[in-house]
Design an enzyme around this catalytic site. Structure first.
Site, PDB file in Angstrom:
ATOM      1  N   ILE A 212      63.805  91.965  59.520  1.00 20.84           N
ATOM      2  CA  ILE A 212      63.407  91.087  58.429  1.00 20.84           C
ATOM      3  C   ILE A 212      64.600  90.274  57.922  1.00 20.84           C
ATOM      4  O   ILE A 212      64.452  89.180  57.407  1.00 20.84           O
ATOM      5  CB  ILE A 212      62.811  91.911  57.272  1.00 20.84           C
ATOM      6  CG1 ILE A 212      61.615  92.729  57.765  1.00 20.84           C
ATOM      7  CG2 ILE A 212      62.398  91.032  56.108  1.00 20.84           C
ATOM      8  CD1 ILE A 212      61.095  93.722  56.744  1.00 20.84           C
ATOM      9  N   HIS A 235      61.257  83.534  61.189  1.00 25.09           N
ATOM     10  CA  HIS A 235      61.210  82.086  61.251  1.00 25.09           C
ATOM     11  C   HIS A 235      62.051  81.431  60.169  1.00 25.09           C
ATOM     12  O   HIS A 235      62.589  82.082  59.303  1.00 25.09           O
ATOM     13  CB  HIS A 235      59.771  81.643  61.056  1.00 25.09           C
ATOM     14  CG  HIS A 235      59.233  82.110  59.744  1.00 25.09           C
ATOM     15  ND1 HIS A 235      58.506  83.263  59.625  1.00 25.09           N
ATOM     16  CD2 HIS A 235      59.364  81.604  58.499  1.00 25.09           C
ATOM     17  CE1 HIS A 235      58.202  83.444  58.345  1.00 25.09           C
ATOM     18  NE2 HIS A 235      58.713  82.453  57.654  1.00 25.09           N
TER      19      HIS A 235
END
Length: 381
Positions: A212, A235
């Site tokens: 993460i 992303h």
């Protein structure tokens, strides 16, 4: 992401179902409040997770099978907690796997730990951080689900936190603040991720690894260079490309709506950072997304042959060495990359796809270069 539905008995609505409060005469003119629910069925007891409440969602991070296990696990006697429970979809095992969260005391780590603690598929939850993790573990230990919670503090305890672990989730690192991009976090978080993944490689090399820590476009390649095997991630900015033409059920948008929605989705994280005004980043939504992915991973490890998720992995889907796509998960990790979502793109989507590649390529190369540099002596998480 599909919205979750909360079901109480025979009533099902999106969001929360509010009880109806009634006041009735009692005794010598005194008033007593009673709570009733808008349903034909009546709860005999209402005590948090023990109530007759079920969460249903087409894309919930808890599968229908896991939901059944969760609600039954809090009411079963200890003698039968580890027995297999028969569900309509087949046999799945409760309390089987161990999950480690590295960075468990942080803004994402704490709610993520709570959500994963709720899964009936785990027997152990290992919480690691450089400080303040004992309190998180003590707090979670009061949640009456089967998983045992253990805490580990500091680099000296990192190896033990990973022993026998099946899934490792890494939210460790510093969060974004207003005005910062994900790439601004690189200098701090890149070293943290490298150190943690090296520990994973040494202590549980076969575990699923889910990253993460931002900037994910760079930290995932860092992890891959350390492990030389597939990993998962996320992303940033224009490299987020929502394929609105692939929505199900099919929806038609005007070109102006497509442009507005695309920008809004790309900047969703920044929108939350700005709304929190320096008090944090998108911690709760990220914790939910991570918990959903963990649950999918556990289902795959448990033998479910129909587990699909979206992730940013090392692949040959495009000319870039890493790319986000839909994948099929299995007992050994990523079993297949699903290329169909990149087929039949609209002209707008195809142009956006080509436009994102240079930025994504630069982020990947930055991570690889960093990973191949020799770590300074004494580097710690």
């Amino acid at each position: 992401m599909a919205s979750a539905t909360l079901s109480m008995s025979s009533v099902s609505v999106s969001g929360f179902l509010a009880p109806i409060c009634e006041t009735r005469p009692c005794g010598a003119g005194l008033q007593a409040s009673a709570v009733s629910f808008p349903t034909k069925k009546v709860f005999k007891t209402f005590s948090g997770l023990k109530a007759g409440v079920a969460c249903e969602s087409e894309a919930s991070f808890f599968s229908h099978e896991s939901n059944g296990l969760l609600w039954s696990s809090v009411s079963r006697s200890k003698a039968i907690e580890n027995q297999q429970i028969e569900q309509k979809a087949g046999q799945i095992r409760a309390s089987t796997f161990k999950v480690a969260i590295l960075g468990a005391a942080g803004g994402i780590g704490q709610p993520l730990s709570l959500l994963i603690k709720m899964s009936p598929l785990i027997s152990g939850l290992h919480l690691y951080d450089i400080a303040n993790v004992k309190g998180v573990a003590a707090d979670l230990s009061h949640c009456n689900t089967p998983a045992q919670v253990l805490d580990f503090t500091g680099p000296a305890e990192l190896p033990n936190s990973l022993k026998g672990v099946n899934v490792v989730v890494i939210p460790a690192g510093v969060p974004r603040k207003p005005g910062m991009t994900r790439d601004d976090l690189f200098n701090i978080n890149a070293g943290i991720v490298r150190t943690l993944v090296e520990a994973v490689a040494d202590n549980c090399p076969n575990a699923f690894i889910q990253i993460i820590s931002n900037p994910v476009n760079s930290t995932v390649p860092i992890a891959a260079e350390v492990l030389k095997q597939k990993v998962v991630g996320g992303h940033a900015g224009i490299t987020i490309l929502p394929l609105l033409s692939k929505t199900k059920p099919s929806v038609t948008f005007t070109q102006e709506e497509i442009k507005e929605l695309t920008v809004r989705i790309q900047n969703a994280g920044t929108e939350v950072v700005e709304a929190k005004a320096g008090a944090g980043s998108a911690t709760l939504s990220m914790a939910y997304a991570a918990a959903r992915f963990v649950e999918s991973s556990l289902r795959a490890l448990d033998g479910d042959s129909d587990v699909y998720e979206c992730s940013y992995i090392q692949s040959e889907l495009t000319e870039l060495p890493f790319f986000a796509s839909r994948i099929k998960l299995g007992k050994q990790g990523v079993e297949a990359v699903i290329p169909s979502d990149l087929e039949g793109l609209t002209e707008y989507e195809q142009k956006a796809l080509e436009a994102l590649k240079p930025e994504l390529k630069a982020s990947i190369e930055k991570g690889i270069v960093f990973a191949n540099k020799q770590a300074p002596a004494g580097t710690a998480a």
